[in-house]
Write an enzyme that holds these catalytic residues in place. Structure first.
Site, PDB file in Angstrom:
ATOM      1  N   SER A  66      -3.267   5.974  -3.977  1.00 29.51           N
ATOM      2  CA  SER A  66      -2.773   7.068  -4.802  1.00 29.51           C
ATOM      3  C   SER A  66      -2.933   6.714  -6.272  1.00 29.51           C
ATOM      4  CB  SER A  66      -1.306   7.341  -4.497  1.00 29.51           C
ATOM      5  OG  SER A  66      -0.516   6.362  -5.124  1.00 29.51           O
ATOM      6  N   THR A  67      -2.808   7.728  -7.113  1.00 30.85           N
ATOM      7  CA  THR A  67      -2.906   7.464  -8.553  1.00 30.85           C
ATOM      8  C   THR A  67      -1.804   6.510  -9.002  1.00 30.85           C
ATOM      9  OG1 THR A  67      -1.728   9.563  -8.788  1.00 30.85           O
ATOM     10  CG2 THR A  67      -4.059   9.581  -9.275  1.00 30.85           C
ATOM     11  N   GLU A  68      -0.701   6.475  -8.224  1.00 28.26           N
ATOM     12  CA  GLU A  68       0.404   5.577  -8.602  1.00 28.26           C
ATOM     13  C   GLU A  68       0.103   4.125  -8.207  1.00 28.26           C
ATOM     14  OE1 GLU A  68       0.978   8.475  -6.898  1.00 28.26           O
ATOM     15  OE2 GLU A  68       1.690   9.576  -8.653  1.00 28.26           O
ATOM     16  N   ASN A  69      -0.809   3.947  -7.261  1.00 27.04           N
ATOM     17  CA  ASN A  69      -1.093   2.597  -6.781  1.00 27.04           C
ATOM     18  C   ASN A  69      -1.716   1.694  -7.839  1.00 27.04           C
ATOM     19  OD1 ASN A  69      -1.907   3.681  -3.421  1.00 27.04           O
ATOM     20  ND2 ASN A  69       0.022   3.018  -4.294  1.00 27.04           N
ATOM     21  N   TRP A  70      -2.213   2.312  -8.919  1.00 27.69           N
ATOM     22  CA  TRP A  70      -2.783   1.487  -9.988  1.00 27.69           C
ATOM     23  C   TRP A  70      -1.732   0.575 -10.595  1.00 27.69           C
ATOM     24  CZ3 TRP A  70      -7.780   0.976 -10.238  1.00 27.69           C
ATOM     25  CH2 TRP A  70      -8.609   2.031  -9.872  1.00 27.69           C
ATOM     26  N   GLU A 122       3.008  20.283   9.879  1.00 25.86           N
ATOM     27  CA  GLU A 122       4.028  19.573  10.659  1.00 25.86           C
ATOM     28  C   GLU A 122       3.927  18.099  10.278  1.00 25.86           C
ATOM     29  OE1 GLU A 122       6.120  20.779  12.980  1.00 25.86           O
ATOM     30  OE2 GLU A 122       5.416  22.848  12.736  1.00 25.86           O
ATOM     31  N   GLY A 146       1.776  -3.567   3.520  1.00 27.58           N
ATOM     32  CA  GLY A 146       2.483  -4.658   2.851  1.00 27.58           C
ATOM     33  C   GLY A 146       3.563  -5.248   3.744  1.00 27.58           C
ATOM     34  N   ASP A 158       0.733   3.982   5.703  1.00 26.14           N
ATOM     35  CA  ASP A 158       1.811   3.237   5.059  1.00 26.14           C
ATOM     36  C   ASP A 158       2.196   2.020   5.896  1.00 26.14           C
ATOM     37  OD1 ASP A 158       3.557   2.736   3.098  1.00 26.14           O
ATOM     38  OD2 ASP A 158       4.821   4.509   3.412  1.00 26.14           O
ATOM     39  N   GLY A 159       2.623   0.956   5.238  1.00 28.07           N
ATOM     40  CA  GLY A 159       3.186  -0.190   5.951  1.00 28.07           C
ATOM     41  C   GLY A 159       2.314  -1.434   5.960  1.00 28.07           C
ATOM     42  N   HIS A 179      -3.800  -5.137   4.049  1.00 23.78           N
ATOM     43  CA  HIS A 179      -4.851  -4.143   3.801  1.00 23.78           C
ATOM     44  C   HIS A 179      -6.065  -4.423   4.662  1.00 23.78           C
ATOM     45  CE1 HIS A 179      -2.439  -2.543   0.654  1.00 23.78           C
ATOM     46  NE2 HIS A 179      -2.551  -3.599  -0.136  1.00 23.78           N
TER      47      HIS A 179
END
Lengths: 239, 498
Positions: free
Chosen positions: A58-62, A197, A16, A13-14, A30
Site C-alpha cells: 500500500s502507499t502507507e507501506n513506504w 462480502e 510479519g 496480511d500476516g 514476505h
C-alpha cells in the site's frame, strides 16, 4: 456455476507475524508469502474466478524500514520474473494498480511494464496486483481526471466517475479475503469494494493455501444463499 | 516491378550520349533502390560499402575524426536509414529538404588527417566514391545471396545511383556515365585511389568486436557480450570475405580458412530468408524497430498490419527481457549517480576516440538537428550554441592547451561544466524543440526529441503539470544531465545510447 464470485480480492496480511512467530526476520515472512500467492492464483484460475486482485503493497507501506521495503521490491521482481511465463501460459492477464511512486526501482517498473505488455491479450483470468496502491488516491485521481476533461458537475454520475478510475473495466469486487484475522479495509480499492462480502480467515497469509481459498468461496456462497432467502419466496426454499 | 518508365528514362539518357544530369524522377518509391533500402539484407551491403569508403584517404580521415559510428553504431544506422528513405521519398520537397540538410551537415566536416593532408566531406570526388561503393556493394550482395541482376536491371540501378549522386551534388559528373565505363573506374580506384587507412581497421576489428548492445538488449550486457564474441568475428569475416580480392590483398586483410564459404552461406541464407519469410519480417524498418523500439512511430504504410506486428513484437521483446537473466537481479536499488568516467565515455565522447573535442559536440548538435529535422536557421543557432559551449569548455578544462580535453582533464574539473554557454545550449534546444512555439514542450514535441513517451521519472516531478515541460524545468533537467549529476533515461536515449 453462477455462485462463483466474479471478482475476488485478497488482502495479504500476516507475513510479519508469521515470521515473528518463528523468530525470523520480517523479510522471511514476505518470502514465504510467494508460495501462498502462487497457490491462490492457481486455485482461482482452476475455480473459474474471472478477476483476482491481490493487495501487495500500500502507499502507507513506504513508511516501513528501508531494508524491508528494498527487500520487498527485490522479492516482487524475482517472483514476477520467475512466474511470468507460467502466468502467460495459463492465459492470465496481469495488471498492476498503483505503481506510480518514483521510489520503485526502474528495473522493477520495466519488468512490470513488460509483464503487462506480454499478457495483455490473455482472456482466461485477470490478475490485478495492487502495488503501491491507495484507494483514496485512485478516487482523487479520478476526480482530477474528470476536472481535466471539464465534465460539468451535474453530468458526473457513479458510472462515468468509475470510468475515470484506473483500469475502468474492472468489475466491482464480490468477495474480499483478508487473512490473519485483521478486520480493516486499509484503503484498499475503496470504490470497488462498495458491495463486497468480506471474510476474515484467522490463518496468516504465508500459510494460506488453496484449501483455505475454497473455504472462503464456500462461505461466500452460503452468505449469498441467506441473502437470497430474503427476496426469494419461501416456497422455493428447501430448509 | 513497375519500373518500365524508369528503365526507359535511363535508356534515353544513354542513347543521347551527352552527360545530361540524371533525372531525379528515377528515384522515389518505385525505384529499385527503394526496394533495396527496405530490405534488411541491404545492411550487409552498407557495412561492406563503408569499409571500401573508409579506404579512401579523405573519407577514412573524416570518418575517424567525426563519425559516431564506433561509439553509437545503432543510432548512426537508424539515421542513415531515415535519411536514405527521405531521399527516396515520393515527395520531391522531402527529398530536397533532406539533401540540403545532408549538405549542410557535410559542409561542417573538414580538417586534416594524421599526416596533415586536408579532408573535406564536400569533396565531389570522394562523394562519388561513396555512391560507387554503395552501388558495387549492392550488386555484390545480390550476387552472393543468389540473385544476380541481369544487364538491364544493373543499368537501371546504376542510373538510379547516379541520380542519387546528382541529387546530392547537383550533377553526377564524377561517376562515369555508363555502367560499362564504371568498371574501369572502380578497378582503377581499387588499384590507385585507396590506402590502407586506420579507419578500415577500426571498422573491421574494433567496431565488430566492441559494438555496443542495441537498445533492445541494453539491460543485458552479459547476453550481448556472449553473443558478440561469436557474432563479432563472424560478421567481420563475412564482410571481409565479400570484399574484392585485390582490395583485401592491398589492405593486408587475412584470408581465414572457410571465410569465403561462410560469407556465401550467410549471404545465401539471408537471400533465402528474404524469399521465404513474410515480407514484413525482412524489412529494414521491422528489424530496426525490434532492435531499437521507438514508441508512437506512425509510419503510414499498412498501419494496421504493422500495428499488429508491432504488438506481437513488443510482446516477444517483453518475454525475452523477462526470461533472460538480469545482472541487476542482485537487488541494487535505483540508478546510482553516473561516475564521471562513464559520463565522459557514454555521453561526451561521441566519436569514441577517448578525448573530447569539437567533433564530439558537433555530433551532439547533429543528432539533435537530425531528430528534430531542423531548418537551416534553427540548425545554425544550435550549432552556434554548441560552438560557444565548446569555447567555454576549452577555456575551463583544457589544462595543457592542446585543443582537446582528455578524460583526466575532465575528471579534474567536471563541476565547471555547467557554465552560461551550456545554459544557452539548453535554451536554444528548448526553442527548437518547442516546434509550435507555445513556450512548453508537450507530449508530441517530447516524443520527437527523445523518441519515447513521457516517463514517470521525469514528469513525476510534477504530475499536475499535465505532461508538459516549462522552459525552466527543461533547462534544469538538461543541466542536471549534462553536468553528469543525474542520469536521465530520456537524455540517455538521445545522446548516450547507441
Amino acid at each position: 456455476m453462477s455462485s462463483v464470485p466474479c471478482h475476488v480480492a485478497c488482502v495479504m496480511d500476516g507475513n510479519g507475524r508469521w515470521a515473528a512467530q518463528r523468530s525470523l526476520p520480517r523479510s522471511a515472512g514476505h518470502q514465504a508469502a510467494e508460495a501462498a500467492v502462487i497457490d491462490v492464483i492457481e486455485a482461482a484460475h482452476a475455480g473459474g474466478v474471472q478477476w483476482l486482485s491481490l493487495y501487495a503493497f500500500s502507499t502507507e507501506n513506504w513508511r516501513r524500514p528501508c531494508d524491508e521495503v528494498d527487500h520487498l521490491m527485490w522479492l516482487v521482481r524475482r517472483t514476477l520474473r520467475k512466474h511470468a511465463l507460467a502466468l502467460h501460459a495459463r492465459g492470465i492477464r496481469c495488471r498492476f494498480l498503483g505503481v506510480g511512486d518514483p521510489r520503485i526501482p526502474p528495473t522493477l517498473t520495466r519488468d512490470i511494464t513488460d509483464l503487462m505488455e506480454l499478457t495483455r491479450d490473455n482472456k482466461r483470468m485477470t490478475l490485478t496486483v495492487a502495488f503501491d496502491h491507495g484507494g483514496r488516491r485512485d478516487i482523487v485521481e479520478a476526480a482530477r481526471s474528470l476536472i481535466r476533461d471539464r465534465v460539468p458537475a451535474e453530468d458526473v454520475t457513479e458510472a462515468n466517475f468509475a470510468g475515470h478510475l484506473p483500469h475502468p473495466d474492472t468489475p466491482d469486487v464480490d468477495l474480499v479475503i483478508r487473512t490473519s484475522g485483521e478486520q480493516r479495509i486499509s484503503n484498499f480499492m475503496l470504490w470497488q469494494v462498495a458491495y463486497a462480502e468480506w471474510v476474515f480467515p484467522e490463518v496468516l497469509w504465508p500459510d494460506f493455501r488453496a484449501a483455505h481459498f475454497w473455504e472462503c468461496l464456500t462461505a461466500y456462497r452460503q452468505r449469498r444463499r441467506r441473502f437470497g432467502d430474503v427476496t426469494v419466496p419461501a416456497t422455493t426454499d428447501e430448509g | 516491378m513497375s519500373d518500365t518508365t524508369a528503365t526507359a528514362g535511363s535508356h534515353a539518357t544513354a542513347a543521347s550520349g551527352e552527360p545530361a544530369t540524371p533525372d531525379s524522377a528515377l528515384l522515389g518509391p518505385h525505384s529499385l533502390l527503394h526496394g533495396y533500402c527496405n530490405d534488411a539484407r541491404w545492411g550487409l551491403a552498407v557495412v561492406r560499402a563503408t569499409v571500401l569508403e573508409a579506404a579512401h584517404p579523405q573519407i577514412g580521415a573524416a570518418l575517424l575524426d567525426n563519425s559516431t559510428f564506433v561509439a553509437h553504431p545503432w543510432r548512426r544506422l537508424r539515421n542513415t536509414l531515415t535519411s536514405t528513405q527521405r531521399i527516396l521519398d515520393a515527395d520531391t520537397g522531402v527529398r530536397d529538404r533532406e539533401v540540403s540538410r545532408l549538405n549542410r551537415m557535410h559542409a561542417r566536416i573538414s580538417g586534416d588527417d594524421a599526416q596533415g593532408r586536408p579532408y573535406n566531406a564536400m569533396d565531389p570526388e570522394a562523394r562519388a566514391w561513396v555512391v560507387a561503393t554503395l552501388f558495387e556493394s549492392t550488386l555484390t550482395m545480390s550476387r552472393l545471396s543468389g540473385e544476380s541482376l541481369d544487364g538491364p536491371t544493373m543499368e537501371q540501378l546504376y542510373a538510379e545511383f547516379r541520380a542519387f549522386l546528382a541529387l546530392l551534388e547537383g550533377d553526377a559528373d564524377h561517376l562515369p556515365l555508363t555502367l560499362r565505363q564504371f568498371w574501369p573506374y572502380f578497378d582503377d580506384m581499387l588499384a590507385r585511389g585507396l590506402e590502407n587507412t586506420e579507419a578500415i581497421r577500426v571498422i573491421l576489428f574494433r567496431l565488430f568486436a566492441q559494438v555496443p548492445p542495441p537498445p533492445l538488449l541494453r539491460g543485458r550486457p552479459a547476453v550481448w557480450a556472449v553473443g558478440r564474441t561469436v557474432a563479432g568475428p563472424v560478421a567481420a569475416a563475412v564482410i571481409m570475405a565479400s570484399l574484392p580480392e585485390s582490395f583485401r590483398r592491398q589492405a593486408g586483410l587475412g584470408d581465414l580458412p572457410g571465410a569465403q564459404a561462410l560469407s556465401r552461406g550467410v549471404h545465401l541464407g539471408s537471400g533465402v530468408a528474404t524469399r521465404l519469410l513474410p515480407q514484413s519480417w525482412t524489412r529494414t524498418d521491422t528489424l530496426m524497430g525490434i532492435l531499437d523500439p521507438a514508441p508512437g512511430q506512425g509510419s503510414g504504410a499498412a498501419a494496421g498490419a504493422l500495428a499488429a506486428l508491432n504488438r506481437r513484437r513488443s510482446q516477444a521483446a517483453a518475454l525475452f527481457r523477462l526470461l533472460t537473466p538480469d545482472p541487476e537481479d542482485a537487488g541494487s536499488g535505483g540508478p546510482a549517480a553516473r561516475s564521471a568516467d562513464r559520463f565522459f565515455a557514454e555521453v561526451l565522447d561521441q566519436t569514441g576516440d577517448g578525448h573530447l573535442d569539437w567533433p564530439d559536440l558537433a555530433a551532439m548538435a547533429r543528432e539533435i538537428a537530425t531528430r528534430l529535422d531542423l531548418g537551416e536557421r534553427d540548425e545554425t543557432r544550435l550549432y552556434d550554441a554548441y560552438a560557444d559551449w565548446w569555447r567555454e569548455l576549452l577555456g575551463a578544462l583544457d589544462a595543457d592547451g592542446d585543443g582537446r580535453i582528455t578524460r583526466q582533464e575532465y575528471a579534474a574539473t567536471a563541476a565547471s561544466l555547467a557554465g552560461p554557454a551550456l545554459i544557452k545550449v539548453a535554451e536554444v534546444l528548448f526553442d527548437v524543440a518547442d516546434s509550435d512555439g507555445d513556450q512548453s514542450i508537450d507530449a508530441a514535441e517530447y516524443r520527437t526529441l527523445f523518441r519515447r513517451a513521457f516517463e514517470r521519472d521525469l514528469a513525476g516531478a510534477d504530475p499536475d503539470a499535465g505532461g508538459r515541460y516549462s522552459r525552466g524545468e527543461f533547462v534544469r533537467e538538461f543541466l542536471a544531465f549534462m553536468s553528469g549529476q543525474r542520469p536521465s533515461n530520456a537524455y540517455d536515449a538521445l545522446l548516450a545510447q547507441s
